[in-house]
Design a protein around this motif. Structure first.
Motif, PDB file in Angstrom:
ATOM      1  N   ARG A  94       6.144  14.400   2.694  1.00 13.24           N
ATOM      2  CA  ARG A  94       6.215  13.164   1.891  1.00 13.24           C
ATOM      3  C   ARG A  94       7.531  13.075   1.119  1.00 13.24           C
ATOM      4  N   SER A 113      -6.502  11.551  -5.170  1.00 10.05           N
ATOM      5  CA  SER A 113      -5.821  12.775  -4.742  1.00 10.05           C
ATOM      6  C   SER A 113      -5.962  13.831  -5.816  1.00 10.05           C
ATOM      7  N   ARG A 150      -1.241  10.990  -9.853  1.00 10.69           N
ATOM      8  CA  ARG A 150      -0.188  11.213  -8.866  1.00 10.69           C
ATOM      9  C   ARG A 150      -0.782  11.358  -7.470  1.00 10.69           C
ATOM     10  N   GLU A 151      -0.160  10.727  -6.499  1.00 10.84           N
ATOM     11  CA  GLU A 151      -0.523  10.795  -5.078  1.00 10.84           C
ATOM     12  C   GLU A 151      -1.819  10.077  -4.733  1.00 10.84           C
ATOM     13  N   PHE A 152      -2.385   9.289  -5.680  1.00 13.42           N
ATOM     14  CA  PHE A 152      -3.484   8.400  -5.303  1.00 13.42           C
ATOM     15  C   PHE A 152      -2.931   7.412  -4.278  1.00 13.42           C
ATOM     16  N   VAL A 153      -3.788   7.006  -3.361  1.00 12.31           N
ATOM     17  CA  VAL A 153      -3.382   5.993  -2.385  1.00 12.31           C
ATOM     18  C   VAL A 153      -3.951   4.661  -2.858  1.00 12.31           C
ATOM     19  N   ASN A 199      -7.770   5.742  -1.967  1.00 11.82           N
ATOM     20  CA  ASN A 199      -8.186   7.150  -1.956  1.00 11.82           C
ATOM     21  C   ASN A 199      -7.607   7.843  -3.183  1.00 11.82           C
ATOM     22  N   GLN A 239       3.745   7.640  -6.991  1.00 15.17           N
ATOM     23  CA  GLN A 239       4.747   8.686  -7.170  1.00 15.17           C
ATOM     24  C   GLN A 239       4.840   9.102  -8.640  1.00 15.17           C
ATOM     25  N   SER A 273       0.853  -1.187   0.000  1.00 13.27           N
ATOM     26  CA  SER A 273       0.000   0.000   0.000  1.00 13.27           C
ATOM     27  C   SER A 273       0.885   1.231   0.000  1.00 13.27           C
ATOM     28  N   GLY A 274       0.440   2.270  -0.687  1.00 16.31           N
ATOM     29  CA  GLY A 274       1.247   3.483  -0.703  1.00 16.31           C
ATOM     30  C   GLY A 274       0.700   4.521  -1.650  1.00 16.31           C
ATOM     31  N   TRP A 275       1.547   5.494  -1.981  1.00 21.48           N
ATOM     32  CA  TRP A 275       1.170   6.610  -2.847  1.00 21.48           C
ATOM     33  C   TRP A 275       1.778   6.447  -4.241  1.00 21.48           C
ATOM     34  N   ASP A 319       6.080   4.696  -0.099  1.00 28.19           N
ATOM     35  CA  ASP A 319       5.679   4.916   1.289  1.00 28.19           C
ATOM     36  C   ASP A 319       6.902   5.428   2.043  1.00 28.19           C
TER      37      ASP A 319
END
Ligand code: ASP
Length: 581
Positions: free
Chosen positions: A132, A105, A67-70, A103, A27, A23-25, A42
């Motif tokens: 971040r 972004s 970009r930056e979706f989780v 989520n 980039q 899980s993460g963002w 992450d």
């Protein structure tokens, strides 16, 4: 349901073939048509996710990411075709079989990369996005490691971590208090601690022997660059100690940190008296990583016709190495620089000590080679140097030279971030005369003990009394200060009197402390180190803001939450406050 089996920083060839969940963002996304790569980030690192054409639905899903979706991705660890040697996870990628958007972004207002396109202002408003990025994130991690090391070290030395209150009444550390109105007690205010000074002393009276706390302090000062109205101290106090015991304990702490974080072994720290520091470096926090020490020539210039020098208390200068070749323009710029209000010199005399041994100066009409040779001796100048001379009252001029010395050290790259030169400054004057209020101020604070041998001078020549106070200095920064305390009611009372308190005032503000001194107060002393600055210096940086998660800006504002802010009429009323603005 489990969000992840691993972090984004840990997968490598040992995991090849394993099924994992991350899980993460998001980039970065690289869509190559037949395959789409996502860099998933992450706190721990970045792992490449791969979406292949063979799973069309999934690939289409991935194309909708931004970009930056989780996201959460599940898949198999496989060896990469083209490896990235720079990333710890660079040998592998995760071939995604399941994707879930946790989520979405908005497009972030600046790029979340080590080199960002965002200016300072916008990054401050979106501090959580800025954190971040690696630079800030790593600073905060580093800070956490330092505080952990400090705690461990002090715990090993027998210090006990004790919390002291934030809603108190004034503790003088030489700044203004931030105050908090009391709702329950109309017209009364708490003050936020400028430091836990009185409480830690009371803990010594209470027999706790060794106290430590990593604690927020609050000082309502006029803002200077890189000052924070709230900041963190490593605050300590010890019983049954002399100055020597405190110095040794905290020298030990800093040695431990230098060893731990830089593998540097330092010998015992040099010690310098306040008087010597001013004389040699023009400051009580000298950067001793480079020379360029001040030299005094007052006696050599007195008998000459040059009024600027002959009429003043002090004339002295520094020798800037290998600067005799400076152009007229460069020198004029320097003269202007010392004339800025921040330095405040009226003018500056310069003497070029040329490579061939000849001299050229701005005062050739008044002085000759014989004079300059003597000056050069005092300033430790050698051929090739540029001597810069200031004149005026002693302390002011020494301090101006100190500021000039630091500037030249900076310009000549003599201040190397990863070189560490700690030292103690000792024998501070106990009192300082304040022209404005026509009163003595405690140079450290009113609880600092005079040197026993100087106590008789308290009545006859208070300004000559030296304090049992000390500062720890690192690379031109005061990183800590403390003192041996007064623990006797009579002496403490006398001190308040010298500082211009009436007996009633002293009793009202500090009666609780003096009362405690009547119930068996042990001899005690302590120190506080500025954690923010210490961490920054250990990281080889000067700016403390980059080591505080949510700092205030230069105007003392938190621009992210927009504070300070107005109160509603109702709140004001409840607090019994009427505003005049
Ligand atoms: N309370 C002092 C300060 O904040 C430190 C000390 O004397 O221990 O500077």
């Amino acid at each position: 349901m489990k969000y992840r089996t691993h972090t984004c920083g840990e997968l490598n060839m040992h995991h090849a073939g394993q099924r994992v969940k991350l899980s993460g963002w998001v980039q970065r996304i690289r869509d190559l048509g037949a395959v789409l790569f996502v860099d998933l980030r992450d706190r721990y690192g970045i792992t490449q996710l791969a979406f292949y054409e063979e799973n069309k639905n999934l690939l289409e899903q991935a194309r909708k990411l931004g970009r930056e979706f989780v996201i959460q991705a599940e898949g198999t660890v496989v060896e990469r075709e083209s490896k990235n040697k720079k990333l710890p996870t660079g040998d592998i990628e995760v071939k995604v079989e399941k994707l879930k958007v946790l989520n979405t972004s908005k497009i972030p207002p600046f790029t979340i990369e080590d080199q960002t396109d965002g200016g300072e202002e916008i990054r401050a408003v979106y501090r959580y996005l800025d954190i971040r990025r690696n630079p800030l994130k790593n600073n905060l991690i580093f800070r956490s490691r330092v505080t952990q090391a400090v705690r461990n070290y002090l715990a090993d030395q027998g210090f006990i971590d004790i919390e002291t209150p934030y809603l108190i009444k004034s503790t003088p550390e030489g700044a203004r208090d931030f105050v908090v109105p009391s709702r329950l007690h109309p017209g009364q205010f708490y003050a936020l601690p400028q430091s836990p000074q009185t409480f830690k002393q009371l803990l010594m009276v209470a027999g706790m022997d060794k106290y430590m706390q990593i604690v927020k302090c609050f000082r309502d000062e006029d803002l200077r660059a890189d000052r924070q109205p709230e900041f963190t101290q490593i605050d300590c106090e010890m019983s049954f100690v002399e100055q020597e015991d405190v110095l040794r304990t905290f020298e030990g702490l800093l040695k431990h940190l230098l060893k731990e974080f830089h593998d540097i072994e330092t010998g015992n720290f040099p010690r310098m008296t306040y008087e010597e520091a001013l004389r040699r470096y023009g400051t009580d926090k000298p950067d001793i990583r480079f020379g360029m020490e001040l030299g005094e020539i007052t006696d050599l210039v007195k008998q000459k016709d040059f009024k600027v020098f002959s009429a003043t208390e002090y004339t002295g200068g520094i020798a800037v190495p290998e600067a005799s070749g400076y152009s007229r323009k460069q020198i004029d710029e320097l003269v202007k620089w010392v004339q800025r209000p921040q330095v405040g010199a009226k003018g500056m005399v310069w003497v070029k000590y040329n490579e061939d041994g000849s001299f050229k100066s701005s005062v050739d009409k008044f002085f000759d080679k014989d004079d300059f040779i003597l000056w050069a001796e005092r300033l430790h100048a050698v051929p090739g140097d540029l001597m810069l001379i200031l004149s005026g009252d002693k302390e002011t001029t020494q301090k101006q030279l100190g500021v000039l010395r630091m500037e030249m050290g900076e310009r000549l790259n003599l201040r190397k971030p990863y070189e560490f030169a700690p030292l103690w400054i000792v024998d501070f004057p106990l009192l300082e005369w304040d022209e404005e209020t026509q009163r003595y101020h405690a140079m450290h604070h009113p609880f600092t003990s005079p040197k026993p041998e100087d106590i008789p001078l308290l009545d006859s020549a208070p300004e000559k009394v030296r304090a049992n106070a000390y500062d720890l200095v690192l690379n031109g920064n005061e990183i800590g200060g403390g003192s041996i305390r007064i623990y006797d009611r009579t002496l403490q009372q006398k001190m308040f009197k010298l500082l211009g308190f009436t007996d009633e005032e002293a009793e009202r503000q500090f009666g609780f402390l003096m009362k405690a001194f009547e119930y068996g107060a042990p001899p005690h002393g302590g120190i506080a180190l500025g954690l923010d600055r210490l961490v920054a210096l250990l990281a080889g940086k000067e700016s403390i803001r980059e080591f505080i998660a949510f700092p205030k800006n230069n105007a003392g504002r938190d621009v992210m939450i927009d504070a300070p802010d107005y109160l509603s009429e109702a709140q004001l009323k409840e607090l019994h406050l009427k505003l005049e603005v």
